[in-house]
Design an enzyme around this catalytic site. Structure first.
Site, PDB file in Angstrom:
ATOM      1  N   GLY A  52       0.793  -1.223   0.000  1.00  0.00           N
ATOM      2  CA  GLY A  52       0.000   0.000   0.000  1.00  0.00           C
ATOM      3  C   GLY A  52       0.825   1.274   0.000  1.00  0.00           C
ATOM      4  N   ASP A 136      10.181  -3.884  -4.337  1.00  0.00           N
ATOM      5  CA  ASP A 136      10.417  -2.843  -5.341  1.00  0.00           C
ATOM      6  C   ASP A 136      11.645  -1.973  -5.077  1.00  0.00           C
ATOM      7  OD1 ASP A 136       9.535  -1.054  -3.289  1.00  0.00           O
ATOM      8  OD2 ASP A 136       7.463  -1.290  -3.963  1.00  0.00           O
ATOM      9  N   HIS A 153      10.880 -10.143   2.199  1.00  0.00           N
ATOM     10  CA  HIS A 153      10.647 -11.045   1.074  1.00  0.00           C
ATOM     11  C   HIS A 153      11.686 -10.878  -0.027  1.00  0.00           C
ATOM     12  CE1 HIS A 153       6.155 -11.113   2.428  1.00  0.00           C
ATOM     13  NE2 HIS A 153       6.929 -11.867   3.173  1.00  0.00           N
ATOM     14  N   CYS A 185      22.535 -18.952 -15.724  1.00  0.00           N
ATOM     15  CA  CYS A 185      23.831 -18.874 -15.052  1.00  0.00           C
ATOM     16  C   CYS A 185      24.971 -19.103 -16.035  1.00  0.00           C
ATOM     17  CB  CYS A 185      23.882 -19.918 -13.934  1.00  0.00           C
ATOM     18  SG  CYS A 185      25.439 -19.976 -13.035  1.00  0.00           S
ATOM     19  N   ASN A 250      -3.838   2.635   6.945  1.00  0.00           N
ATOM     20  CA  ASN A 250      -4.230   1.737   5.864  1.00  0.00           C
ATOM     21  C   ASN A 250      -5.618   2.134   5.372  1.00  0.00           C
ATOM     22  OD1 ASN A 250      -3.458  -0.571   4.267  1.00  0.00           O
ATOM     23  ND2 ASN A 250      -4.992  -1.774   5.359  1.00  0.00           N
TER      24      ASN A 250
END
Length: 430
Positions: A52, A136, A153, A185, A250
């Site tokens: 968000g 991001d 993450h 790779c 939020n």
């Protein structure tokens, strides 16, 4: 990234209102949190953030009905939306992830007003750590010290081979993503992916190691732009001390159905009342908090300066990419030219070799049949016209052999002459 699920277990209510209760915040408003900060009670703030906070940058969140990223993945023909971030699916079919990665790749988006709250808190020596679910990298682009950041993450910051775990050059991976290609790779030819934590993978060690220490020290928790549906990230709100105030900014309430989760309306009658909420988009809530704390002008200035810096960086990257593209095109043209020249040389050598072979065969035929060495094409022509200049002792078969080889020699010379003439005309026209 652990599989998303909502934890429904709730604590039982207290036996009654007669039990002693403590109120940490005056009420459940953002104003009470600002007052808590202003009186110097917050010295180790932890900020938890989700998708968000990046929607204002143009990045879709994951679960908003109709507009979320998962609702937009039908074009990839996935068995289920989360498959795009599933490690088992990725190993079998990496194409959907890399098509999506091109859209999410850092460099296309700028940090929002909310993102700059992090370096502002750090500047004021109030930020203990920022924990983000986002991949991001917009927190990094604000100039926030990486030591103050935990990307729960993972992110696009690094990439590695899923087969041999070799770290790969990020520029190499980025170029492949921008071209719509799947990077492999250089060492073992295995699939390469950014170090984003997929479903089915363990979260980074840094997340677990720091969370064990940080949340015990936290004296104010600010949660921004997350539905708190993904474990174990969502459980972090339960790991702060019982006396630590918690603020959620939020669009809708979240985290209320978790054990020791938020209790904005005193529904669960916790012994300590400490939760506040601001319902709205993150930029609005952060601006309101900054204004109440007397930081709005400073935060606005950081945001504007960051945008100017980002614009310059984007312009520089565009120029760099254009230059690299131009150099690549030039290299391709030079390679093509060299290949054409080498091919032409090889063809020339082949013709010369063929001619030499024919001449040698002609010479051998003359010698095998005792034909004089000075027998030339003119004599052959006269021979064909009926003039008998073949020396005595040369049989008809020898004459036929000479005629056939001579015809091949003449044909080769004529063909070569025509091709050279055509090439000359082509060069003149170009």
């Amino acid at each position: 990234m652990a599989a998303p699920r909502v934890v429904n277990a709730r604590p039982t209510r207290s036996k009654g209102d007669s039990a002693p209760r403590t109120r940490i915040l005056k009420d459940n408003t953002i104003e009470s949190v600002a007052e808590f900060i202003n009186n110097g009670s917050a010295k180790n703030i932890i900020v938890m953030s989700g998708a968000g906070i990046s929607t204002a940058a143009g990045i879709k969140d994951f679960r908003s009905p109709g507009t979320g990223l998962y609702d937009d993945l039908e074009r990839f023909n996935l068995p289920y939306p989360e498959a795009v971030f599933d490690i088992s699916f990725f190993k079998d079919n990496p194409d959907p992830f890399y098509r999506l990665a091109k859209e999410l790749l850092p460099g296309r988006y700028r940090p929002t007003f909310t993102h700059y709250l992090l370096p502002l808190l750090a500047k004021k020596d109030l930020l203990l750590r920022s924990y983000t679910q986002n991949i991001d990298m917009l927190e990094r682009l604000t100039g926030l010290d990486e030591d103050l950041l935990v990307e729960a993450h993972g992110s696009f910051a690094t990439s590695e081979c899923i087969k041999c775990s070799e770290l790969c050059d990020n520029s190499y991976v980025r170029k492949h993503i921008l071209k719509g290609e799947i990077p492999h790779c250089k060492e073992c030819k295995g699939l390469v992916k950014p170090t984003i934590t997929f479903f089915g993978e363990q979260l980074p060690d840094r997340f677990g190691d720091l969370a064990q220490v940080d949340f015990k020290k936290c004296d104010l928790l600010i949660v921004l732009g997350t539905s708190l549906q993904v474990e174990p990230f969502n459980s972090l709100i339960t790991r702060v001390p019982a006396s630590c105030p918690r603020l959620l900014i939020n669009r809708e309430k979240a985290g209320e159905d978790m054990h020791l989760g938020f209790d904005f309306d005193d529904k669960w009658k916790y012994p300590i009342q400490r939760d506040a909420v601001f319902l709205g988009n993150c930029d609005e809530g952060v601006r309101q908090l900054a204004k109440l704390c007397g930081w709005e002008g400073e935060l606005q200035a950081m945001f504007e300066a960051g945008n100017i810096e980002m614009a310059l960086a984007e312009e520089l990257e565009a120029l760099t990419l254009a230059k690299e593209s131009e150099e690549e095109q030039k290299e391709i043209e030079e390679r093509a030219k060299a290949e054409k020249e080498n091919k032409s040389k090889d063809e020339g050598k082949g013709k010369a070799h063929e001619k030499e072979n024919i001449e040698n065969m002609l010479k051998d035929t003359h010698e095998d049949h005792h034909v004089p060495k000075n027998l030339d094409l003119q004599q052959e022509a006269e021979s064909k016209s009926g003039t008998n200049n073949v020396p005595a002792g040369t049989d008809a078969d020898a004459k036929d052999d000479v005629d056939a080889i001579t015809d091949r020699l003449q044909a080769t010379e004529i063909s070569s002459s025509k091709k050279d003439s055509a090439a000359t005309k082509g060069n003149k026209s170009s």
